[in-house]
Every structure is written in C-alpha cells, then in structure tokens.
Write an enzyme that holds these catalytic residues in place. Structure first.
Site, short mmCIF file in Angstrom:
data_model
loop_
_atom_site.label_atom_id
_atom_site.label_comp_id
_atom_site.label_asym_id
_atom_site.label_seq_id
_atom_site.Cartn_x
_atom_site.Cartn_y
_atom_site.Cartn_z
N ASP A 153 0.84 -1.20 0.00
CA ASP A 153 0.00 0.00 0.00
C ASP A 153 0.87 1.25 0.00
OD1 ASP A 153 -2.36 1.81 0.74
OD2 ASP A 153 -3.29 -0.16 0.84
N HIS A 188 -3.82 6.23 3.00
CA HIS A 188 -4.58 5.03 2.64
C HIS A 188 -4.03 3.78 3.31
CE1 HIS A 188 -5.98 1.75 -0.05
NE2 HIS A 188 -7.00 2.55 -0.34
N SER A 492 -11.32 -1.19 -0.80
CA SER A 492 -10.04 -1.12 -0.09
C SER A 492 -10.22 -1.32 1.40
CB SER A 492 -9.38 0.25 -0.30
OG SER A 492 -8.63 0.29 -1.48
#
Length: 677
Positions: A153, A188, A492
């Site tokens: 990520d 994120h 996600s």
C-alpha cells in the site's frame, strides 16, 4: 471508544475521477491492450525466453552483470527504452517503449512476449462496526504470532499511537519514500493497517488483530500520486513472500490484466500464500485486477445493514464480502476528520457521526474542502414527505433531514440536502439515511462551486429518527479537522477485514493450507444476497467464528464423519482440447440419505468457456448439465450451481464430466465441491 479527541472521514472512490477534466492517455502500439487513466506514462512488460535462440541479438545472454543479463539490457538500451526495471526471477523487464521498439521486440525470436504494464491504483472511498460484523471480537488473537500479514500500500505511520507498538517491519519500493513515514496526503495504507491491527489501548480504534501479536510487513509502493504499475506489484508480492508472508493484503487494482502478474500470483498461491484483493470501486460489472485472477480472493464491500455498497464492483470473480462503507480507522497523524453530536449532555460519537466528505472544484480538479466548526442551536426538522426538501425558515437552527435518493456511481445527491438546509438559513445540517439504505453512509458531498459551506454530518436512519424526537431542543454539532482517524469507503476498506480474519482463523490451525483457509471462509460466509453465491457479495459476509469452527473439524472442514455436508476434489486436471471424451473427476461421498437440493462449486480455468460442457453425475447414474457451451468468449468458470437431486441416494461416487468440443482454447479443472444441506 473512550478517547475521540484524536479521531476522523474521507472517501477516495475512483469514480470521482470522472468529475475532473482530463484527456485519457492510451497506447496504440500494434494490438496490445491499453489503459485509459490520464497523465500516467504507458509502460510495457518484456518477457525474454529463458534459453536464447537468436544468433544476433542475444548471443551474450549468459553474461551477468549486477544481477542483470547484459545482452537483454543492452538490447533495450539500443531500442531507446526508458525507465527500464528488471523484476521477478525470470528474464522480465518493465520499460517505456515506442511503437518501433515494440515491433522489433515482438519480432525478436528471443522475446517470449510483450504486454502492457497496467497501472495499479489505491481503491478507496469506540470499536469500528466492521469488527463486530465479521466476528473478530469473539476470537482471541493470542496465536497470531505464527502468522505474517503483508500490506502492499502507501505506507504505515509508525508514529501513530494505535500502530506504533505492533510487531512490524517494512520495505520501501523505489521512489516512494519511507514505509514508516507515509508523508502528507498518503494515509490510505495507514487506514488499511488500522483495520487489520490497530492496538487495543485506551484510545482510538481497534483492529481485527488488536493485541500486538500478529507480524506485519509493509511494502510501500504508492506515494501521493496513488498509482503504480503491475510490475511494481509483482516485485512487492515477491518481497512479501521473501519476508515470510502468509497473507497478502492488496487494497488496490486496475482494469487491465497481465499475463506476467497472473502467472506470478498463481505461483505464490500454489506455494501456500493467501492473496486477498479489492474487487474495485467503479460500481459496475467490469473485472478489476489482481482481484479477478483465480488465485486471488476478490472482496466486495457492504454497509452496516449488510447491503451491497453501490460502488462495489459485481463480477463472477467476487468471492467474499466485508464491511466497506463508513469505516473508521487510523490515518496519518493530523490528516483525519471527525464529528460528534451532543444532546442533553449525551455524545452520539459511538453511534457513528460522519462529517461530510465535501469536494469542491479547484482549477478543474475536485479536492477535499471540509467545513470544520461547532454549532449549538435549536434542532429543527426539514420535511421530505412530499418527495422534496421543504425546510421553511431554519435561520440560526440545526437542520435535521432525511436523505432523498442515494449515491450511485456518478450520482451524488447529498449536496441537495445540505443545499436545502443552507438556503433555509440553517447553521448546520444533520442528514440521516432513508429506508432504502438505512445504514450508516459516508457519501460524497460534491459542492462544485463551494456554494454551501455549512457544518454538516451524516448519521444512520435509526439515530436520525431518534433525533426527530428532540426537535425544539438545543443540540450541538461538531466537525473537526487535524485528527488522527477518519471514515473511508471502498473495497479497499473491505479487503483488510478479510485479510485480518484470514490470519486470525489461520493462526488457530497453521497446519492448514492457504486454499483450505480460503475454502473455510467461503463455505461459512453468511449468505446475505440471493441464495448461494452471487456476483455482488460472492458467498456472503465473512464470519470469523464459523470459519474457525469449520477448521476445528479438520482442514477440509467437517468431512468424512457421517455428518458431512461438503465434499471436495482439489486435484487439478487438464481438460484436453477438442475431445468429446474429456475428463471425469470423482468425489466419494460418505454421507448417506437423500441428496436433496445441493450446490456444486466449480473452479475451472479455461479461455473461451463456450467450448465447454460440464455434467454432474450421481452415483446412481442420474445427471444434470451444469454448463452447456454458454458464455462465449468469456474466460473461466468460478461459479456455484444449485441442482435438485431429491429422491437420489447421496452416498457413493459422484462424477463431474468436462469436455471441450472446439479447437485452440484449453484449460484446467482446478477443483470442485458438492455441498449438501
């Protein structure tokens, strides 16, 4: 949650990119596939053959310098390739190439193939509600030290109090910076990590594995730009495996497949690594990769009423569903947003109060523009019984109203509620969910021209209806920035719920294989949509407790003991091309009694499935055709079929016959399973 001071709400659903102007960048070289995201350089994967045959270009291919094959690299240099990167264990490179270079490589006998290097993107939109929904709070994670979860990520904020005490290390991919310090606007990965392993302490949130036992390895492949290439993903997965990963979380994806990527992931899955990826956020039926490879579990998103999220892609590869709407988790320190409602001395924070994810158009690009503040005023109701917002005079009041319509892909009606409250003179707005989608939502508030700068929040329908009983009383609505937590939406966010549960359940039975853990999760998922597997939610909502109990009976579940419900054949068998005799695969069923209505799960890899006929034959000879040359040019059969064998004895040898009646396309029966009720 006892301490919400440092807590926050953002969504990063990719469909919003359509709001911003910008031309697509495509590659037109020969017949290679292209991709259509703007402002991303087009790269290609060049796979050289392992045994050079050309006497011209690769005569020196056995020479090695700094780990690379000199002649192959030299050839790419001569063709003016840019940004050349070698990856994987094979002679494989990623590079920017012009059309002439592509043509020369395709004609070179020492080149196996040239394909597009497709982009890969981040796929995003107290006790977080998701942890209770997946059953994580009912299982102890004290065994989790025998498992390693690798998160590919945008990094992991090691300074965050809810993450700093974990068993964690990491690797930096080229050009993305430090894995432990993500940098601004790059939260994120930290949000994903919090869902998996936020620490149980006196503040913040908790993850699926909250007690600092599980091993984490972070591979940072994304920076603020939020995209990379398939080749980079393959390298990252190799890094995960080199660091003993059992489970790999990929909250990312893209619209193009890659032969190189597919082969690499299949190899790792076959070698015992469980691969889990986001199904995609485009709200359509298109496949997203890597989630749509057979070797990967594709994860869909649901809200806290178990409704399929509108943005979650629905395909025949979707395997499991998990919480993905309004998910509260950790973000990079200071980059979060939170909200609260206080009435008569009571805080409603733990019920879920989501500050609106407001976006405005700034120089042609939609960017977050939150409206922080605290408003204390009389609560007033804006009526929607007519199908429109009728707010009357809301001057100086807090406007409470029901949402009319729901967000769909490309449709963002949340601004209508805030606009009505704003135009009525309200100082703040509370929007609650309608009956169609009653759960907690985190919709985009697309205020294109920044016309309605109002403190505003979303709550679920139950809380909204409770607040209606307080109309006329004084209420406080607070929305804050610079927090350490936030609500995100997206597949996600669903993916780390599954990755965390996989590691948790597997930690109790480390002797089981990745494929057996995968089967346990699908076999025990809570069916929440149409009966059986469906394209929206797969086999259903993941259930940690049931999956563990399934493995408690054995790695293949409760088989062979007279009370068995499922029987499986996992021996892969090649399907001969253009042969009516085909193959016959058998399962010995020890369960006695009427077979009744049963389901059959098929996992067949095959190009052009219109060539295939698949027949299920009972021990007594009765048969049902499951697949009869349908599907045309589509690839692979990963599906569940419900068939009625009432009156047929179940005990005995069941057969699956598969044949191919046309030339050229081939494939494999990977596994099949019979499920008795």
């Amino acid at each position: 949650m006892n301490n919400k001071k440092n807590m926050a709400v953002v969504s990063c659903l990719l469909p919003l990119a359509a709001l911003a102007a910008g031309a697509s960048a495509t590659a037109s070289a020969n017949t290679l596939a292209t991709f259509d995201k703007p402002n991303i350089p087009v790269k290609y994967i060049v796979k050289f053959k392992e045994q050079p045959s050309s006497e011209i270009s690769l005569r020196s291919a056995s020479s090695v310098f700094s780990g690379e094959r000199v002649a192959q690299r030299s050839l790419l240099d001569r063709l003016s390739a840019d940004n050349i990167e070698k990856f994987g264990t094979d002679a494989t490179y990623s590079a920017q190439l012009d059309e002439d270079a592509i043509q020369q490589l395709q004609n070179n006998p020492d080149v196996d193939y040239v394909e597009i290097d497709p982009p890969r993107y981040l796929l995003s939109q107290t006790l977080p509600w998701g942890q209770t929904f997946v059953g994580a709070t009912l299982l102890d994670d004290s065994n989790a030290g025998n498992r390693t979860v690798c998160i590919i990520d945008s990094g992991y904020d090691l300074a965050h109090n809810d993450l700093s005490g974990n068993q964690v290390n990491g690797t930096n991919d080229s050009g993305t910076g430090s894995w432990s310090s993500p940098g601004q606007h790059n939260a994120h990965g930290t949000h994903v990590a919090g869902t998996i392993a936020a620490i149980s302490n006196t503040e913040g949130v908790v993850g699926v594995l909250p007690n600092q036992n599980v091993n984490l390895h972070i591979v940072k492949v994304f920076n603020e730009s939020g995209w990379g290439y398939s080749s980079g993903l393959v390298k990252a997965i190799d890094t995960c495996v080199a660091n003993n990963a059992n489970v790999i979380n990929m909250s990312l994806g893209g619209s193009n497949s890659s032969r190189t990527e597919e082969a690499a992931l299949k190899t790792h899955y076959d070698n015992g690594v469980l691969l889990i990826a986001a199904a995609g956020n485009d709200g359509n039926t298109a496949h997203s990769y890597p989630a749509s490879y057979d070797s990967v579990m594709s994860v869909a998103a649901v809200d806290n009423q178990k409704h399929h999220a509108d943005f979650s892609q629905a395909t025949n590869q979707v395997e499991i569903a998990a919480p993905g709407e309004a998910i509260l988790s950790t973000v990079t320190l200071g980059e979060g947003r939170l909200a609260d409602i206080n009435l008569a001395g009571q805080s409603y924070f733990d019920r879920g109060v989501v500050p609106h994810n407001r976006l405005v158009n700034i120089n042609g690009s939609y960017q977050p523009s939150p409206v922080p503040g605290s408003v204390t005023a009389e609560l007033a109701r804006c009526d929607v019984s007519s199908g429109a917002y009728n707010c009357g005079n809301m001057s100086g009041k807090v406007c409470l109203t029901e949402r009319i319509g729901n967000q769909l892909s490309g449709t963002y009606p949340e601004v209508d509620a805030v606009k009505a409250c704003y135009n009525a003179g309200a100082s703040a707005a509370i929007v609650y969910s309608n009956a169609e989608l009653a759960g907690l939502q985190n919709p985009f508030l697309v205020d294109t021209n920044s016309s309605y700068d109002l403190v505003s929040v979303s709550v679920d329908r139950a809380l909204g209806q409770e607040l209606e009983n307080a109309v006329g009383q004084t209420i406080t609505v607070n929305s804050s920035i610079n927090e350490d937590y936030e609500y995100y939406n997206g597949t996600s966010m669903a993916t780390p719920h599954v990755a965390g549960v996989a590691a948790l359940v597997w930690s109790y039975h480390p002797q089981c294989t990745a494929s057996q853990v995968r089967s346990a999760m699908t076999a025990t998922a809570e069916d929440i949509d149409v009966a059986g597997r469906d394209n929206q939610t797969g086999f259903g909502l993941i259930d940690a407790v049931s999956a563990k109990e399934y493995l408690d009976a054995g790695c293949n579940g409760p088989e062979g003991n007279g009370n068995s419900t499922s029987f499986e054949n996992t021996q892969a068998t090649a399907i001969p091309d253009n042969s009516l005799s085909g193959i016959t695969s058998e399962i010995n069923v020890t369960r006695a009694g009427d077979a009744g209505v049963l389901t059959v799960d098929l996992n067949i890899t095959h190009t052009y499935i219109g060539d295939l006929n698949v027949k299920l034959i009972a021990p007594t000879g009765e048969y049902v055709v499951l697949h009869n040359h349908s599907g045309g040019s589509s690839n692979n059969i990963l599906n569940s079929y419900t068939v009625d064998y009432t009156g047929i004895e179940s005990q005995g040898t069941w057969q699956l016959k598969v044949y191919d009646n046309a030339r050229r396309d081939t494939g494999t029966l990977n596994s099949w399973r019979i499920n008795f009720k």
